[in-house]
Design a protein around this motif. Sequence first.
Motif, PDB file in Angstrom:
ATOM      1  N   THR A  82      -3.707  -2.994   0.545  1.00  0.00           N
ATOM      2  CA  THR A  82      -3.199  -2.980   1.874  1.00  0.00           C
ATOM      3  C   THR A  82      -2.582  -4.019   2.255  1.00  0.00           C
ATOM      4  OG1 THR A  82      -5.741  -4.335   2.180  1.00  0.00           O
ATOM      5  CG2 THR A  82      -5.611  -1.301   1.554  1.00  0.00           C
ATOM      6  N   TYR A 112      -8.185  -2.232  -1.740  1.00  0.00           N
ATOM      7  CA  TYR A 112      -7.457  -1.237  -2.082  1.00  0.00           C
ATOM      8  C   TYR A 112      -7.428   0.422  -1.571  1.00  0.00           C
ATOM      9  CZ  TYR A 112      -6.193  -4.749  -5.576  1.00  0.00           C
ATOM     10  OH  TYR A 112      -5.539  -5.471  -6.230  1.00  0.00           O
ATOM     11  N   THR A 113      -6.669   1.123  -1.725  1.00  0.00           N
ATOM     12  CA  THR A 113      -6.777   2.768  -1.161  1.00  0.00           C
ATOM     13  C   THR A 113      -5.281   2.942  -2.208  1.00  0.00           C
ATOM     14  OG1 THR A 113      -6.047   4.389   0.788  1.00  0.00           O
ATOM     15  CG2 THR A 113      -5.211   2.401   0.626  1.00  0.00           C
ATOM     16  N   GLN A 132      -1.510   8.233   2.516  1.00  0.00           N
ATOM     17  CA  GLN A 132      -2.833   7.903   2.297  1.00  0.00           C
ATOM     18  C   GLN A 132      -3.828   7.682   2.771  1.00  0.00           C
ATOM     19  OE1 GLN A 132      -1.625   4.058   3.139  1.00  0.00           O
ATOM     20  NE2 GLN A 132      -3.181   3.434   3.866  1.00  0.00           N
ATOM     21  N   PRO A 173     -10.626   1.072   2.909  1.00  0.00           N
ATOM     22  CA  PRO A 173      -9.990   0.549   1.202  1.00  0.00           C
ATOM     23  C   PRO A 173     -11.488  -0.163   1.574  1.00  0.00           C
ATOM     24  CG  PRO A 173      -8.053   0.471   3.018  1.00  0.00           C
ATOM     25  CD  PRO A 173      -9.432   0.888   4.490  1.00  0.00           C
TER      26      PRO A 173
END
Length: 437
Positions: A282, A326-327, A343, A348
């Motif tokens: 991210t 993170y995603t 997304q 995340p």
Amino acid sequence: MIVLKNYFRITVFILFAVIYSSYGQTYTIKVSYDASSAGCHAASFGWTLKGNTVTIGSFSKGGNSMNISESQTFATVPTYTSFSLSHSSNCTPLRKDDIDCNDSYTLTKTVVEMLQGAYLGMGGCNGGVDVSFFQPNVNIKNLDTASPTELCAGFSLSLAAFPLGFPAEAYHWQYSVDNQSTWIDVPAGMNNTPTPSFTMQQLLGANHTNYLNTPIYFRLGYTTRAFTTPLAITYSSCAPVAQYITYEAPKCNGNNIEKIEVFFKEKLKTGEDLSLIYVVNTDPAKTTPRFQNTEIVTSFVLDPATNLYKYSFPNLGETLENGNFYTVKYQARLNGQPMGSLQVSQQPFQYNDPAKMQFKITGQTQPTCFGGTDGSIEVEILSGSSPYNFYIDNILRPASEITEIDALHYRINGLKENLTGYKIKVTDKNDCIEKVF
């Protein structure tokens, strides 16, 4: 297809630029005024509106029965750099003791000030005048003529205002999610230009998916003053919309992530696929895709527990940055043509590599007698997750032979003398291991 589409848009824009430049830039201005001779033996009232030094319009009247409430509209005023409004009024009072009134004023505003809503008006002895309406004669449209009323998620919207040649402030873009009283300025770096380009996510932020399959409205103007009729663009997903991610962290230090799964409400339609799906940091400075698919995703798996469709990332052997968030992003296609790019909007997940399972020997006691079994070894746990299992020479010691001194210190009992030493192993609840010989 993307290349061709972008080329088409550029071609259309150039054509528009040529067309726009061939038309004059004009303003519509409305002047409202009112005056009365009440209380006056003789009265007069007048005003003059000028652009730079050129007279645009004027009015003058006088008499004992003057009663005025009027307006004049000038629909094709050229692009002057400034506008001035002059006002004069006179009243000879009916009562001899009152003082004659004689007012004369001139105010000037730049065209930029007028565009931004500056007030140009004044009052006098027996009336007042003001510019009650000021608007550039502009129009707007979507440059994507192939899909002028729809924008797929992840794609840029390219708008255009025409004609060109107005001050930048005339091309002040706003958007609304309800086409009512709430209008929001497009971010400064994308505004005050006749040809802005932006994604809906740049405008709507992290919650942009809340507005999927709904119209977003665009116009030129300021606050409550609209320069143009709103243009409605439906924000479409053009892709399956992910509901959430399930993530299972590595159990032991240095191990692979256990699971990353993305759940979707609907399965892929006929002809639809995901050409890309990957994990991404991210942090906008760290854009390298992780766990990116090597084959096009043509179907999801129905999860009976949730009745949702899921995609499970295979081969989770890459290393992520410890402590980073993170995603998942993905690109959909329909019959081979790029569609929506999204997304996952869920919070995340954070990657944390577990601490190593570590311990050390802090003490030992020898058996009291030859051949005795009352020897012991003391162990201090340095890191790991309880409960712990203790092995001697790869044989699990029963709980009855383990004494917990405190949360981090244990004693392994029931040991015989061993001249060659013991091989000691400790595992935690995740079977993470460290050996000491």
